[in-house]
Scaffold this motif. Structure first.
Motif, short mmCIF file in Angstrom:
data_model
loop_
_atom_site.label_atom_id
_atom_site.label_comp_id
_atom_site.label_asym_id
_atom_site.label_seq_id
_atom_site.Cartn_x
_atom_site.Cartn_y
_atom_site.Cartn_z
N UNK A 180 0.85 -1.20 0.00
CA UNK A 180 0.00 0.00 0.00
C UNK A 180 0.88 1.24 0.00
N UNK A 181 1.94 1.23 0.79
CA UNK A 181 2.85 2.37 0.86
C UNK A 181 3.55 2.60 -0.49
N UNK A 182 3.97 1.54 -1.14
CA UNK A 182 4.63 1.65 -2.44
C UNK A 182 3.67 2.20 -3.49
N UNK A 183 2.44 1.69 -3.51
CA UNK A 183 1.45 2.17 -4.48
C UNK A 183 1.10 3.64 -4.25
N UNK A 184 0.98 4.04 -2.99
CA UNK A 184 0.66 5.44 -2.67
C UNK A 184 1.81 6.36 -3.11
#
Length: 177
Positions: free
Chosen positions: A37-41
């Protein structure tokens, strides 16, 4: 004692079997990896920033092209101005000195007062007349001015020193206009 065996039996009994309907509902509810989720954000924010910078640079490019037509045409170019840093002492000493009130080429053309100190010229005082513009000043006043400025205090005409092509010395200040 039957109740004790029942409690023990329940504790040791195998887990109940799930039906196919229960398995499909729990399969979609897997925990989400927080790193993903952090990478996609972060990627989404980077894409938004890049798009914003592209938009701003494109607008600036278009504005620069449009404003070129509003500015003076390139055929009308102004020569670069000399820096206003002051004259060298050698050039300063080469400027002519006159005595106020005597007959000379500037008689009748000079103002009656020094534009720097605002005092009137007295007969017999030494004045310095700038050859480019013809303005006259007290020698002390104009020398102090020309040590830090290379322009006339009245008309702001900038002096550019010209060197002799034969010997390389700088005889007298020359006008750039």
């Amino acid at each position: 004692m039957a109740s004790r065996s029942r409690i023990l039996g329940v504790a040791n009994s195998p887990p109940p079997q799930r039906t196919a309907v229960e398995d499909s509902s729990t399969a979609t509810a897997k925990p989400v990896n927080s790193d993903m989720v952090l990478i996609l954000a972060t990627l989404l924010c980077a894409v938004i920033c890049v798009l914003g910078l592209v938009t701003v640079s494109r607008c600036a490019w278009i504005r620069r092209i449009c404003c070129r037509t509003l500015v003076a045409p390139p055929s009308v170019s102004h020569p670069p101005r000399a820096a206003n840093r002051g004259l060298k002492k050698k050039v300063l000493k080469s400027l002519p000195k006159l005595t106020y009130g005597e007959e000379n080429e500037y008689a009748g053309k000079l103002a009656d007062d020094c534009a720097i100190c605002l005092a009137e010229f007295a007969t017999g005082e030494e004045i310095r007349v700038l050859p480019q513009c013809g303005h006259g000043f007290h020698v002390g006043c104009i020398d102090m001015w020309l040590e830090s400025h290379s322009s006339c205090p009245s008309c702001r005409q900038i002096f550019v020193t010209a060197r002799c092509q034969n010997c390389g010395s700088s005889p007298v200040a020359a006008s750039d206009g």
